[in-house]
Design an enzyme around this catalytic site. Structure first.
Site, PDB file in Angstrom:
ATOM      1  CE  LYS A  44      -3.242  -2.150   3.240  1.00 52.93           C
ATOM      2  NZ  LYS A  44      -3.806  -1.995   4.609  1.00 52.93           N
ATOM      3  N   GLY A  45       2.058   1.168   0.510  1.00 53.62           N
ATOM      4  CA  GLY A  45       2.854   2.349   0.855  1.00 53.62           C
ATOM      5  C   GLY A  45       3.044   3.372  -0.252  1.00 53.62           C
ATOM      6  CD  GLU A 100       8.092  -0.113  -2.407  1.00 55.61           C
ATOM      7  OE1 GLU A 100       7.080   0.548  -2.114  1.00 55.61           O
ATOM      8  OE2 GLU A 100       8.154  -1.348  -2.267  1.00 55.61           O
ATOM      9  CG  ASP A 101       6.507   3.114   0.367  1.00 55.51           C
ATOM     10  OD1 ASP A 101       6.893   2.106  -0.248  1.00 55.51           O
ATOM     11  OD2 ASP A 101       5.967   3.030   1.479  1.00 55.51           O
ATOM     12  CG  ASP A 104      14.163  -0.616   5.842  1.00 52.04           C
ATOM     13  OD1 ASP A 104      15.374  -0.500   6.056  1.00 52.04           O
ATOM     14  OD2 ASP A 104      13.326  -0.716   6.773  1.00 52.04           O
ATOM     15  CE  LYS A 132      15.052   2.560   7.392  1.00 53.31           C
ATOM     16  NZ  LYS A 132      14.002   2.438   8.404  1.00 53.31           N
ATOM     17  CG  PHE A 153       9.764   2.837  12.256  1.00 49.15           C
ATOM     18  CD1 PHE A 153       9.951   1.469  12.346  1.00 49.15           C
ATOM     19  CD2 PHE A 153       8.557   3.329  11.746  1.00 49.15           C
ATOM     20  CE1 PHE A 153       8.944   0.589  11.946  1.00 49.15           C
ATOM     21  CE2 PHE A 153       7.545   2.459  11.337  1.00 49.15           C
ATOM     22  CZ  PHE A 153       7.743   1.085  11.450  1.00 49.15           C
ATOM     23  CG  ASP A 160       2.013   0.993   7.749  1.00 50.73           C
ATOM     24  OD1 ASP A 160       2.946   0.718   6.981  1.00 50.73           O
ATOM     25  OD2 ASP A 160       1.423   0.133   8.426  1.00 50.73           O
ATOM     26  NE  ARG A 166      -1.045   2.075   4.984  1.00 48.88           N
ATOM     27  CZ  ARG A 166      -0.015   1.264   4.762  1.00 48.88           C
ATOM     28  NH1 ARG A 166       1.037   1.702   4.134  1.00 48.88           N
ATOM     29  NH2 ARG A 166      -0.037   0.030   5.186  1.00 48.88           N
TER      30      ARG A 166
HETATM   31  C1  PRP Z   1       7.114  -1.504   3.140  1.00 51.64           C
HETATM   32  C2  PRP Z   1       7.434  -0.492   2.062  1.00 51.64           C
HETATM   33  C3  PRP Z   1       8.117  -1.290   1.000  1.00 51.64           C
HETATM   34  C4  PRP Z   1       8.755  -2.412   1.782  1.00 51.64           C
HETATM   35  C5  PRP Z   1      10.228  -2.218   1.879  1.00 51.64           C
HETATM   36  O1  PRP Z   1       5.915  -2.127   2.816  1.00 51.64           O
HETATM   37  O2  PRP Z   1       6.271   0.118   1.578  1.00 51.64           O
HETATM   38  O3  PRP Z   1       7.187  -1.840   0.096  1.00 51.64           O
HETATM   39  O4  PRP Z   1       8.187  -2.435   3.099  1.00 51.64           O
HETATM   40  O5  PRP Z   1      10.715  -3.332   2.531  1.00 51.64           O
HETATM   41  P1  PRP Z   1      12.155  -3.907   2.531  1.00 51.64           P
HETATM   42  O6  PRP Z   1      12.561  -3.785   3.984  1.00 51.64           O
HETATM   43  O7  PRP Z   1      11.995  -5.304   2.083  1.00 51.64           O
HETATM   44  O8  PRP Z   1      13.051  -3.083   1.659  1.00 51.64           O
HETATM   45  P2  PRP Z   1       5.152  -3.088   3.825  1.00 51.64           P
HETATM   46  O9  PRP Z   1       5.583  -4.504   3.592  1.00 51.64           O
HETATM   47  O10 PRP Z   1       5.305  -2.557   5.215  1.00 51.64           O
HETATM   48  O11 PRP Z   1       3.673  -2.960   3.319  1.00 51.64           O
HETATM   49  P3  PRP Z   1       2.791  -1.634   3.044  1.00 51.64           P
HETATM   50  O12 PRP Z   1       3.406  -0.951   1.852  1.00 51.64           O
HETATM   51  O13 PRP Z   1       1.438  -2.175   2.758  1.00 51.64           O
HETATM   52  O14 PRP Z   1       2.859  -0.769   4.284  1.00 51.64           O
END
Ligand code: PRP
Length: 176
Positions: A44-45, A100-101, A104, A132, A153, A160, A166
């Site tokens: 969703k991010g 992608e947002d 990480d 990041k 964080f 979120d 969010r």
């Molecule tokens: C978060 C973010 C990326 C992903 C990065 O999504 O939006 O899609 O984690 O992760 P990484 O640590 O593997 O690089 P999340 O899985 O929390 O789902 P969301 O987007 O629905 O919040």
């Protein structure tokens, strides 16, 4: 056990985000001139970033979405990524840009890049608003980066914490 949030610190203002989104959209518009790319948002991010980005892109393009879920604590190297919604547009032979947002640890994007590459796009690139670095476990090539930072964080602008924060228009770091 519930985690206590002690506060939040503003990291990127609306203006900083808007400037960055506009710059990225200009670069993408130049690079994809005549290519009619497919932009794939990662739910969703990325919903807010994708929505703003697309309003500044000046060339024709299509939009699709994927949704990935990570199971188990992502801090562990065994963090398992599963696709819960795939793209719906045909990808073979198309120019594809994943939006992608945040990148990480990197497992999510490693999985997605491999998944989309297997569909045979003509080209495949990645645009991430935030890169990041501190927890990165796998190398991820990011073609368009908004902000790079080491740690924290982050919430807001799509990001979120347990589905909270969010929809904030700015990006904050949570203080635990
Ligand atoms: C978060 C973010 C990326 C992903 C990065 O999504 O939006 O899609 O984690 O992760 P990484 O640590 O593997 O690089 P999340 O899985 O929390 O789902 P969301 O987007 O629905 O919040």
């Amino acid at each position: 056990m519930a985690v206590e949030i002690k506060g939040k610190r503003l990291v990127f203002t609306r203006e900083q985000i808007a400037d960055k989104v506009s710059t990225l959209a200009q670069q993408i518009s130049q690079d994809y001139q005549g290519k009619n790319p497919i932009l794939i948002g990662v739910l969703k991010g990325a919903f807010m970033f994708l929505a703003d980005l697309t309003r500044h892109i000046s060339i024709p393009f299509k939009i699709d979405f994927v949704r990935v879920a990570s199971y188990g604590a992502k801090d562990y190297s065994t963090g398992e990524i599963k696709l819960t919604k795939d793209v719906e547009l045909p990808i073979k032979g198309e120019h594809v840009l994943i939006v992608e947002d945040i990148v990480d640890i990197g497992y999510t994007l490693r999985f997605l890049l491999d998944h989309i590459a297997a569909k045979g796009p003509k080209s495949l690139k990645l645009c991430a608003l935030i890169n990041k670095l501190e927890r990165r476990k796998v190398e991820i090539p990011i073609d368009y980066v908004g902000f790079t930072l080491d740690k924290g964080f982050l919430v807001g602008y799509g990001l979120d914490f347990n589905e909270m924060f969010r929809c904030l228009p700015e990006i904050y770091e949570l203080i635990f």
